[in-house]
Design a protein around this motif. Sequence first.
Motif, mmCIF file in Angstrom:
data_model
loop_
_atom_site.group_PDB
_atom_site.id
_atom_site.type_symbol
_atom_site.label_atom_id
_atom_site.label_comp_id
_atom_site.label_asym_id
_atom_site.label_seq_id
_atom_site.Cartn_x
_atom_site.Cartn_y
_atom_site.Cartn_z
ATOM 1 N N PRO A 195 0.834 -1.208 0.000
ATOM 2 C CA PRO A 195 0.000 0.000 0.000
ATOM 3 C C PRO A 195 0.864 1.251 0.000
ATOM 4 C CG PRO A 195 0.053 -0.975 2.190
ATOM 5 C CD PRO A 195 0.782 -1.927 1.280
ATOM 6 N N VAL A 196 0.550 2.187 -0.906
ATOM 7 C CA VAL A 196 1.312 3.418 -1.046
ATOM 8 C C VAL A 196 0.350 4.597 -0.977
ATOM 9 C CG1 VAL A 196 2.868 4.782 -2.506
ATOM 10 C CG2 VAL A 196 3.020 2.273 -2.515
ATOM 11 N N PHE A 197 0.720 5.605 -0.183
ATOM 12 C CA PHE A 197 -0.018 6.863 -0.130
ATOM 13 C C PHE A 197 0.893 7.929 -0.700
ATOM 14 C CE2 PHE A 197 -1.413 10.821 1.805
ATOM 15 C CZ PHE A 197 -2.796 10.755 1.653
ATOM 16 N N ALA A 198 0.445 8.616 -1.748
ATOM 17 C CA ALA A 198 1.297 9.578 -2.468
ATOM 18 C C ALA A 198 0.815 10.996 -2.228
ATOM 19 C CB ALA A 198 1.293 9.266 -3.960
ATOM 20 N N ASP A 199 1.743 11.862 -1.859
ATOM 21 C CA ASP A 199 1.474 13.288 -1.662
ATOM 22 C C ASP A 199 2.216 14.034 -2.769
ATOM 23 O OD1 ASP A 199 1.218 15.939 -0.729
ATOM 24 O OD2 ASP A 199 1.218 15.267 1.353
ATOM 25 N N VAL A 200 1.475 14.684 -3.662
ATOM 26 C CA VAL A 200 2.052 15.184 -4.913
ATOM 27 C C VAL A 200 1.589 16.614 -5.200
ATOM 28 C CG1 VAL A 200 2.283 12.897 -5.980
ATOM 29 C CG2 VAL A 200 0.126 14.140 -6.182
ATOM 30 N N ASP A 201 2.406 17.332 -5.977
ATOM 31 C CA ASP A 201 2.014 18.669 -6.475
ATOM 32 C C ASP A 201 1.965 18.586 -7.992
ATOM 33 O OD1 ASP A 201 4.794 18.419 -6.762
ATOM 34 O OD2 ASP A 201 5.159 20.560 -6.501
ATOM 35 N N THR A 202 1.114 17.770 -8.519
ATOM 36 C CA THR A 202 1.222 17.192 -9.846
ATOM 37 C C THR A 202 1.468 18.172 -10.974
ATOM 38 O OG1 THR A 202 -0.049 15.306 -9.131
ATOM 39 C CG2 THR A 202 0.126 15.630 -11.491
ATOM 40 N N GLY A 203 2.777 18.157 -11.307
ATOM 41 C CA GLY A 203 3.303 18.657 -12.547
ATOM 42 C C GLY A 203 3.727 17.470 -13.381
ATOM 43 N N VAL A 204 4.621 17.697 -14.323
ATOM 44 C CA VAL A 204 4.960 16.663 -15.309
ATOM 45 C C VAL A 204 5.567 15.433 -14.659
ATOM 46 C CG1 VAL A 204 6.391 16.137 -17.312
ATOM 47 C CG2 VAL A 204 5.234 18.353 -17.161
ATOM 48 N N ASP A 205 6.596 15.606 -13.811
ATOM 49 C CA ASP A 205 7.268 14.410 -13.295
ATOM 50 C C ASP A 205 6.465 13.732 -12.195
ATOM 51 O OD1 ASP A 205 7.976 16.712 -11.791
ATOM 52 O OD2 ASP A 205 9.813 15.773 -11.048
ATOM 53 N N ASP A 206 5.613 14.479 -11.462
ATOM 54 C CA ASP A 206 4.692 13.827 -10.514
ATOM 55 C C ASP A 206 3.737 12.906 -11.267
ATOM 56 O OD1 ASP A 206 4.851 15.784 -7.818
ATOM 57 O OD2 ASP A 206 5.166 16.820 -9.717
ATOM 58 N N ALA A 207 3.235 13.373 -12.411
ATOM 59 C CA ALA A 207 2.328 12.551 -13.206
ATOM 60 C C ALA A 207 3.009 11.260 -13.638
ATOM 61 C CB ALA A 207 1.842 13.328 -14.426
ATOM 62 N N MET A 208 4.259 11.360 -14.058
ATOM 63 C CA MET A 208 5.008 10.168 -14.441
ATOM 64 C C MET A 208 5.181 9.229 -13.246
ATOM 65 S SD MET A 208 6.060 10.373 -17.758
ATOM 66 C CE MET A 208 7.741 9.863 -18.129
ATOM 67 N N ALA A 209 5.366 9.795 -12.055
ATOM 68 C CA ALA A 209 5.506 8.974 -10.850
ATOM 69 C C ALA A 209 4.209 8.234 -10.540
ATOM 70 C CB ALA A 209 5.904 9.853 -9.668
ATOM 71 N N LEU A 210 3.080 8.934 -10.652
ATOM 72 C CA LEU A 210 1.796 8.273 -10.399
ATOM 73 C C LEU A 210 1.533 7.171 -11.414
ATOM 74 C CD1 LEU A 210 -0.420 11.370 -9.480
ATOM 75 C CD2 LEU A 210 0.458 9.609 -7.923
ATOM 76 N N VAL A 211 1.859 7.424 -12.670
ATOM 77 C CA VAL A 211 1.680 6.390 -13.695
ATOM 78 C C VAL A 211 2.548 5.178 -13.373
ATOM 79 C CG1 VAL A 211 2.090 5.828 -16.129
ATOM 80 C CG2 VAL A 211 0.954 7.971 -15.509
ATOM 81 N N TYR A 212 3.770 5.421 -12.924
ATOM 82 C CA TYR A 212 4.645 4.307 -12.550
ATOM 83 C C TYR A 212 4.002 3.462 -11.445
ATOM 84 C CZ TYR A 212 8.720 1.701 -10.923
ATOM 85 O OH TYR A 212 9.564 0.681 -10.547
#
Length: 348
Positions: free
Chosen positions: A2-19
């Motif tokens: 289980p992973v909880f992600a805290d993001v400020d979604t710009g370009v590389d955050d989006a890539m991280a979420l997709v990963y």
Amino acid sequence: MPVFADVDTGVDDAMALVYLLASSDANLVGIASTGGNVDVDQVCRNNLGLLELCGATAIPVSRGADQPLSAAMRTAEDTHGPAGLGYAELPLHQRELTGYDSAEAWVRAAHAMPGELIGLVTGPLTNLALAVRDEPNLPSLLRRLVIMGGSFDYRGNTTPVSEWNISVDPEAAAEVFDAWGRAADAKVIQQHQLPIVCGLNLTENIMLTPTLLSRLAAASGATTTAMSVLDSRGTRSTADNTLIRTLEDAMRFYFEFHFDQGEGFLAHLHDPLAAAVALDPSLVQTRAATVDVELTGTLTRGMTIADWSHRWGRESNAHVGVGVDPAAFFDRFIERVGPFARRLQADR
């Protein structure tokens, strides 16, 4: 996991979420939105739209604080585009945010899975600092925490010495490192529960190029035109795979920004590396250290300092990333995200 992600979604955050969504060993249980690359409401829209694109609409998304703890809010549209995702356009959605904020989302997730939850922060640490204020036991409730932030014995990317995520809210970062330090002093957490910190000294080794993007498209089975520095600005992707087209449109803006900065037609994938480390810490080499954040320096506010020599006489409160194999990371990223994009396209 289980992973909880805290993001400020710009370009590389989006890539991280997709990963994370593409990884069979990850269960993304929640997303906290924080202002940083763009304002918090745009981050929320980006997170909800990205989940719609990836067919993961059951994952709850929470809205974070409007402002840093004490500093004025700053955003980075020059780096990530007016809406945070470069030239990419996300699908419309009917999703709603949770009825509770991101700090409460952290606490709920940690209490629901004590000792199991992996926390990942790829934006400013405001939400996590507020969560620790509400639940001081949070450090002992997480299995581990991975932070993309800081710069250790290395230059900054916002000021000469500070990295963006830390510089947006240095007070929050200082509170987080202090909380884990106090937990270490009290012996209520184990070494593996100390944050793994992926700073610029580590993440700027992860350089995405047009060649690597073409490899990703090939792994998805997509047909596309390879990007080139000679292309007109804003040239849109021709990929016949929706996710690949979105990622290419986002990355082109990021490539152009890095090119204008004199770094070449490439992009540093800071946040996807942190996401990969959240699932497998062995991807990076680390050194234990006491980390603190400069808050008052006229020239050094937001600087992260690692006390490698134990001159402060304090317990280590972090594992600082000091080495990474970029080829191993990109192999893993492509072998996960490529087939994921293929499956999504087949389901459309």
